[in-house]
Design a protein around this motif. Structure first.
Motif, PDB file in Angstrom:
ATOM      1  N   ILE A   6      -0.808 -53.317  18.330  1.00 27.53           N
ATOM      2  CA  ILE A   6      -0.968 -51.903  17.994  1.00 27.53           C
ATOM      3  C   ILE A   6      -2.449 -51.544  17.973  1.00 27.53           C
ATOM      4  O   ILE A   6      -3.307 -52.400  17.756  1.00 27.53           O
ATOM      5  CB  ILE A   6      -0.281 -51.532  16.653  1.00 27.53           C
ATOM      6  CG1 ILE A   6      -0.730 -52.431  15.510  1.00 27.53           C
ATOM      7  CG2 ILE A   6       1.231 -51.568  16.785  1.00 27.53           C
ATOM      8  CD1 ILE A   6      -0.097 -52.105  14.161  1.00 27.53           C
ATOM      9  N   ASN A   7      -2.721 -50.291  18.224  1.00 28.07           N
ATOM     10  CA  ASN A   7      -4.099 -49.809  18.171  1.00 28.07           C
ATOM     11  C   ASN A   7      -4.121 -48.376  17.667  1.00 28.07           C
ATOM     12  O   ASN A   7      -3.086 -47.770  17.431  1.00 28.07           O
ATOM     13  CB  ASN A   7      -4.806 -49.959  19.521  1.00 28.07           C
ATOM     14  CG  ASN A   7      -4.107 -49.236  20.633  1.00 28.07           C
ATOM     15  OD1 ASN A   7      -2.917 -49.009  20.608  1.00 28.07           O
ATOM     16  ND2 ASN A   7      -4.868 -48.879  21.649  1.00 28.07           N
ATOM     17  N   LEU A   8      -5.317 -47.885  17.499  1.00 31.30           N
ATOM     18  CA  LEU A   8      -5.556 -46.560  16.929  1.00 31.30           C
ATOM     19  C   LEU A   8      -6.305 -45.700  17.933  1.00 31.30           C
ATOM     20  O   LEU A   8      -6.625 -46.153  19.032  1.00 31.30           O
ATOM     21  CB  LEU A   8      -6.395 -46.699  15.652  1.00 31.30           C
ATOM     22  CG  LEU A   8      -5.751 -47.470  14.511  1.00 31.30           C
ATOM     23  CD1 LEU A   8      -6.785 -47.864  13.480  1.00 31.30           C
ATOM     24  CD2 LEU A   8      -4.668 -46.633  13.875  1.00 31.30           C
ATOM     25  N   THR A   9      -6.643 -44.498  17.519  1.00 30.39           N
ATOM     26  CA  THR A   9      -7.483 -43.659  18.366  1.00 30.39           C
ATOM     27  C   THR A   9      -8.920 -44.176  18.286  1.00 30.39           C
ATOM     28  O   THR A   9      -9.316 -44.827  17.313  1.00 30.39           O
ATOM     29  CB  THR A   9      -7.466 -42.187  17.921  1.00 30.39           C
ATOM     30  OG1 THR A   9      -8.075 -42.084  16.638  1.00 30.39           O
ATOM     31  CG2 THR A   9      -6.056 -41.624  17.889  1.00 30.39           C
ATOM     32  N   HIS A  10      -9.683 -43.850  19.281  1.00 29.68           N
ATOM     33  CA  HIS A  10     -11.089 -44.249  19.322  1.00 29.68           C
ATOM     34  C   HIS A  10     -11.851 -43.679  18.120  1.00 29.68           C
ATOM     35  O   HIS A  10     -12.643 -44.381  17.491  1.00 29.68           O
ATOM     36  CB  HIS A  10     -11.717 -43.784  20.638  1.00 29.68           C
ATOM     37  CG  HIS A  10     -13.173 -44.046  20.735  1.00 29.68           C
ATOM     38  ND1 HIS A  10     -13.689 -45.314  20.888  1.00 29.68           N
ATOM     39  CD2 HIS A  10     -14.234 -43.212  20.658  1.00 29.68           C
ATOM     40  CE1 HIS A  10     -15.012 -45.244  20.907  1.00 29.68           C
ATOM     41  NE2 HIS A  10     -15.364 -43.970  20.774  1.00 29.68           N
ATOM     42  N   ILE A  11     -11.584 -42.440  17.779  1.00 33.76           N
ATOM     43  CA  ILE A  11     -12.286 -41.786  16.663  1.00 33.76           C
ATOM     44  C   ILE A  11     -11.974 -42.479  15.343  1.00 33.76           C
ATOM     45  O   ILE A  11     -12.864 -42.735  14.533  1.00 33.76           O
ATOM     46  CB  ILE A  11     -11.931 -40.284  16.609  1.00 33.76           C
ATOM     47  CG1 ILE A  11     -12.495 -39.591  17.841  1.00 33.76           C
ATOM     48  CG2 ILE A  11     -12.421 -39.640  15.332  1.00 33.76           C
ATOM     49  CD1 ILE A  11     -11.985 -38.175  18.044  1.00 33.76           C
ATOM     50  N   THR A  12     -10.704 -42.803  15.125  1.00 38.07           N
ATOM     51  CA  THR A  12     -10.321 -43.496  13.888  1.00 38.07           C
ATOM     52  C   THR A  12     -10.992 -44.854  13.809  1.00 38.07           C
ATOM     53  O   THR A  12     -11.495 -45.253  12.757  1.00 38.07           O
ATOM     54  CB  THR A  12      -8.792 -43.641  13.806  1.00 38.07           C
ATOM     55  OG1 THR A  12      -8.196 -42.345  13.882  1.00 38.07           O
ATOM     56  CG2 THR A  12      -8.376 -44.311  12.516  1.00 38.07           C
ATOM     57  N   GLU A  13     -11.021 -45.578  14.919  1.00 42.72           N
ATOM     58  CA  GLU A  13     -11.671 -46.887  14.936  1.00 42.72           C
ATOM     59  C   GLU A  13     -13.157 -46.778  14.611  1.00 42.72           C
ATOM     60  O   GLU A  13     -13.699 -47.608  13.892  1.00 42.72           O
ATOM     61  CB  GLU A  13     -11.476 -47.573  16.286  1.00 42.72           C
ATOM     62  CG  GLU A  13     -10.082 -48.094  16.475  1.00 42.72           C
ATOM     63  CD  GLU A  13      -9.897 -48.828  17.777  1.00 42.72           C
ATOM     64  OE1 GLU A  13     -10.872 -48.965  18.565  1.00 42.72           O
ATOM     65  OE2 GLU A  13      -8.774 -49.287  18.028  1.00 42.72           O
ATOM     66  N   GLU A  14     -13.814 -45.757  15.141  1.00 41.77           N
ATOM     67  CA  GLU A  14     -15.231 -45.565  14.846  1.00 41.77           C
ATOM     68  C   GLU A  14     -15.441 -45.301  13.350  1.00 41.77           C
ATOM     69  O   GLU A  14     -16.401 -45.796  12.752  1.00 41.77           O
ATOM     70  CB  GLU A  14     -15.809 -44.415  15.682  1.00 41.77           C
ATOM     71  CG  GLU A  14     -15.935 -44.746  17.153  1.00 41.77           C
ATOM     72  CD  GLU A  14     -16.780 -45.987  17.425  1.00 41.77           C
ATOM     73  OE1 GLU A  14     -17.874 -46.112  16.840  1.00 41.77           O
ATOM     74  OE2 GLU A  14     -16.329 -46.843  18.211  1.00 41.77           O
ATOM     75  N   GLN A  15     -14.552 -44.544  12.747  1.00 40.38           N
ATOM     76  CA  GLN A  15     -14.655 -44.285  11.309  1.00 40.38           C
ATOM     77  C   GLN A  15     -14.418 -45.554  10.500  1.00 40.38           C
ATOM     78  O   GLN A  15     -15.085 -45.798   9.491  1.00 40.38           O
ATOM     79  CB  GLN A  15     -13.676 -43.180  10.908  1.00 40.38           C
ATOM     80  CG  GLN A  15     -14.051 -41.845  11.491  1.00 40.38           C
ATOM     81  CD  GLN A  15     -12.987 -40.782  11.301  1.00 40.38           C
ATOM     82  OE1 GLN A  15     -11.861 -41.064  10.918  1.00 40.38           O
ATOM     83  NE2 GLN A  15     -13.363 -39.543  11.583  1.00 40.38           N
ATOM     84  N   LEU A  16     -13.487 -46.403  10.954  1.00 37.23           N
ATOM     85  CA  LEU A  16     -13.247 -47.679  10.282  1.00 37.23           C
ATOM     86  C   LEU A  16     -14.469 -48.595  10.398  1.00 37.23           C
ATOM     87  O   LEU A  16     -14.842 -49.267   9.434  1.00 37.23           O
ATOM     88  CB  LEU A  16     -12.018 -48.370  10.870  1.00 37.23           C
ATOM     89  CG  LEU A  16     -10.666 -47.710  10.602  1.00 37.23           C
ATOM     90  CD1 LEU A  16      -9.580 -48.372  11.435  1.00 37.23           C
ATOM     91  CD2 LEU A  16     -10.321 -47.755   9.130  1.00 37.23           C
ATOM     92  N   LYS A  17     -15.095 -48.598  11.565  1.00 37.42           N
ATOM     93  CA  LYS A  17     -16.305 -49.413  11.763  1.00 37.42           C
ATOM     94  C   LYS A  17     -17.451 -48.907  10.905  1.00 37.42           C
ATOM     95  O   LYS A  17     -18.205 -49.703  10.330  1.00 37.42           O
ATOM     96  CB  LYS A  17     -16.709 -49.412  13.240  1.00 37.42           C
ATOM     97  CG  LYS A  17     -15.778 -50.192  14.130  1.00 37.42           C
ATOM     98  CD  LYS A  17     -16.200 -50.053  15.593  1.00 37.42           C
ATOM     99  CE  LYS A  17     -15.189 -50.654  16.535  1.00 37.42           C
ATOM    100  NZ  LYS A  17     -15.566 -50.461  17.941  1.00 37.42           N
TER     101      LYS A  17
END
Length: 115
Positions: A6-17
């Motif tokens: 599973i994966n997320l949107t690019h924007i969500t991943e950037e916020q998690l990082k």
């Protein structure tokens, strides 16, 4: 129920990082926090398809850890008629909704106080 990868949107991943860089909390752990934060806020996935274009595709056990059973049960309880792809979309939408409330914390102490 949820697919194995599973994966997320690019924007969500950037916020998690970003949250990881400021608090040290790993993205998969903060995604779990964000998911349950969203569930508690009464957000509901409306079926809109979101583009899961993030690069951090991981197996569901890495993303969900010990919360995998309860996460899937909650998704099944709220959305009983979805297929595997739609469950991934619902999970990603909840993480995206929940990360908005915790993404700007600068320390783990700040993050823990908000929970």
């Amino acid at each position: 129920m949820l697919p194995n990868r599973i994966n997320l949107t690019h924007i969500t991943e950037e916020q998690l990082k970003k949250l990881k860089s400021s608090t040290g909390v790993a993205p998969n752990v903060s995604a779990r926090i964000a998911f349950f934060r969203s569930i508690e806020s009464d957000y509901r996935y409306a079926g809109q398809e979101i583009k899961l274009n993030g690069s951090m595709a991981m197996d569901k056990f890495t993303w969900l850890g010990e919360t995998s059973d309860i996460t899937e049960l909650v998704l099944k309880m709220y959305y009983p008629n979805l297929d595997s792809k739609q469950y991934q979309q619902a999970w990603a939408a909840h993480v995206e909704d929940g990360i908005a409330a915790i993404r700007n914390h600068k320390t783990t102490l700040d993050l823990s106080k908000s929970l």
